[in-house]
Design a protein around this motif. Structure first.
Motif, short mmCIF file in Angstrom:
data_model
loop_
_atom_site.label_atom_id
_atom_site.label_comp_id
_atom_site.label_asym_id
_atom_site.label_seq_id
_atom_site.Cartn_x
_atom_site.Cartn_y
_atom_site.Cartn_z
N ALA A 8 0.83 -1.20 0.00
CA ALA A 8 0.00 0.00 0.00
C ALA A 8 0.87 1.26 0.00
N LEU A 9 1.88 1.28 0.85
CA LEU A 9 2.77 2.45 0.89
C LEU A 9 3.58 2.57 -0.40
N ALA A 10 3.97 1.44 -0.96
CA ALA A 10 4.70 1.47 -2.23
C ALA A 10 3.81 1.99 -3.35
N ALA A 11 2.53 1.62 -3.34
CA ALA A 11 1.59 2.12 -4.35
C ALA A 11 1.44 3.63 -4.25
N ALA A 12 1.34 4.14 -3.01
CA ALA A 12 1.23 5.58 -2.82
C ALA A 12 2.48 6.29 -3.35
N VAL A 227 -0.74 -3.30 -10.13
CA VAL A 227 -0.33 -4.56 -9.52
C VAL A 227 -0.31 -4.44 -8.00
N LEU A 228 0.28 -3.36 -7.49
CA LEU A 228 0.35 -3.16 -6.04
C LEU A 228 -1.04 -3.00 -5.44
N GLN A 229 -1.92 -2.30 -6.15
CA GLN A 229 -3.28 -2.12 -5.68
C GLN A 229 -3.99 -3.46 -5.51
N GLN A 230 -3.82 -4.36 -6.48
CA GLN A 230 -4.45 -5.67 -6.39
C GLN A 230 -3.89 -6.47 -5.21
N VAL A 231 -2.58 -6.35 -4.96
CA VAL A 231 -1.97 -7.03 -3.81
C VAL A 231 -2.57 -6.50 -2.51
N VAL A 232 -2.75 -5.18 -2.43
CA VAL A 232 -3.32 -4.57 -1.24
C VAL A 232 -4.72 -5.09 -0.97
N PHE A 233 -5.57 -5.09 -2.00
CA PHE A 233 -6.95 -5.54 -1.82
C PHE A 233 -7.02 -7.03 -1.52
N VAL A 238 -10.44 -3.56 2.79
CA VAL A 238 -10.50 -2.46 1.82
C VAL A 238 -10.26 -1.11 2.49
N GLY A 239 -10.92 -0.86 3.62
CA GLY A 239 -10.77 0.43 4.29
C GLY A 239 -9.34 0.71 4.71
N GLN A 240 -8.69 -0.30 5.28
CA GLN A 240 -7.31 -0.13 5.71
C GLN A 240 -6.39 0.08 4.52
N GLY A 241 -6.61 -0.67 3.46
CA GLY A 241 -5.78 -0.51 2.27
C GLY A 241 -5.92 0.85 1.64
N ILE A 242 -7.16 1.34 1.50
CA ILE A 242 -7.40 2.66 0.91
C ILE A 242 -6.74 3.75 1.74
N THR A 243 -6.81 3.60 3.07
CA THR A 243 -6.21 4.61 3.95
C THR A 243 -4.71 4.71 3.72
N LEU A 244 -4.03 3.56 3.68
CA LEU A 244 -2.58 3.57 3.50
C LEU A 244 -2.21 4.10 2.11
N MET A 245 -2.98 3.73 1.09
CA MET A 245 -2.67 4.22 -0.25
C MET A 245 -2.99 5.70 -0.42
#
Length: 283
Positions: A8-12, A227-233, A238-245
């Motif tokens: 998630a942080l890498a995606a951001a 790709v990173l987004q799919q790994v996060v989900f 979902v809520g935690q992943g969206i927050t970090l991204m």
């Protein structure tokens, strides 16, 4: 789960870096031309997944995903690149932070979801962040078309959410993999832009020397980001992943000097408010 947090942080970071690169390229073409070039290049890297599609068995799902690509990528990314040109990286990413909040509000209005008081507080914080962005941009003599830039970014968020809802529906109801759905959406986005590109697959005034930047921005923001987004989900709620991204607005604070702008207190506060608001709304 630790891998999900890192992804998630890498995606951001990838989206922040790509946004900065695209803003530096905005002088070489219109938002539609740059978006067409981006989607065409990204599609080449995902081309192998298109050959694995069950075109006859999943026709309806593929059509929905193509429509999702037209709305979320062809229209949404064009609006975002136009807003990025006018607002700058950090301010544009801050406005983009209203996406998770609008998604929660949409769930209340269209699906009867229940929203906690903390989520309403988060929506208020993100709204304050957007207001600060508007005020900061208005005070900057180097920024032109601020109101139009804000409108473009909001339209980008709405198109992105619409495309995401359609994509999510297909992921739940079909046997298509995340990589296949990503490839189909990119194909839809590219096909949706073709009539507007009038046969030009690259901007007319794009120097050959900047193609390396274009490829890097595409790989970071589109291919790696998806790709990173799919790994996060896959790894996180979902809520935690969206927050970090959604930490991208804070990461973008460090890019002001590179973009020739001075870092103002409004930008710092807006970035922190946006991330805090998304956290309250999503967690």
């Amino acid at each position: 789960m630790f891998i999900g947090h890192q992804a998630a942080l890498a995606a951001a970071m990838a989206w922040t870096a790509a946004s900065a690169l695209w803003r530096s390229l905005s002088q070489f073409g219109t938002a539609i031309e740059l978006n067409g070039l981006k989607n065409g290049l990204a599609l080449l890297f995902f081309l192998p997944f298109l050959f694995t599609l069950p075109w006859t068995d999943q026709t309806r799902a593929i059509v929905v995903l193509l429509l999702s690509g037209v709305i979320g990528i062809a229209a949404g990314d064009s609006f975002y690149l136009g807003g990025l040109r006018r607002l700058g990286t950090q301010r544009a990413l801050t406005v983009e932070a209203i996406g998770p909040v609008l998604a929660s509000m949409g769930g209340v209005l269209m699906m009867g979801d229940t929203v906690r008081p903390a989520a309403w507080a988060g929506a208020f914080l993100v709204s304050c962040a957007v207001v600060l962005v508007a005020q900061q941009s208005k005070a900057s003599s180097a920024t032109n078309g601020t109101a139009f830039g804000l409108l473009l970014c909001v339209l980008a968020v709405m198109c992105g959410l619409s495309g995401a809802f359609l994509s999510r529906h297909v992921l739940i109801t079909s046997s298509l993999s995340p990589m296949q759905t990503a490839a189909i959406r990119l194909l839809g986005g590219w096909l949706g832009l073709l009539p507007l590109l009038r046969g030009r697959l690259r901007p007319k005034h794009l120097p050959k020397g900047v193609m390396a930047k274009v490829v890097l921005a595409t790989l970071l923001g589109t291919n790696l980001g998806i790709v990173l987004q799919q790994v996060v989900f896959q790894m996180l709620p979902v809520g935690q992943g969206i927050t970090l991204m959604s930490t991208a607005p804070v990461m973008a604070l460090f890019l002001h000097r590179l973009e020739g702008e001075s870092l103002q207190w409004q930008g710092i506060v807006a970035g922190l408010l946006a991330v805090s608001g998304v956290a309250l709304s999503s967690l």
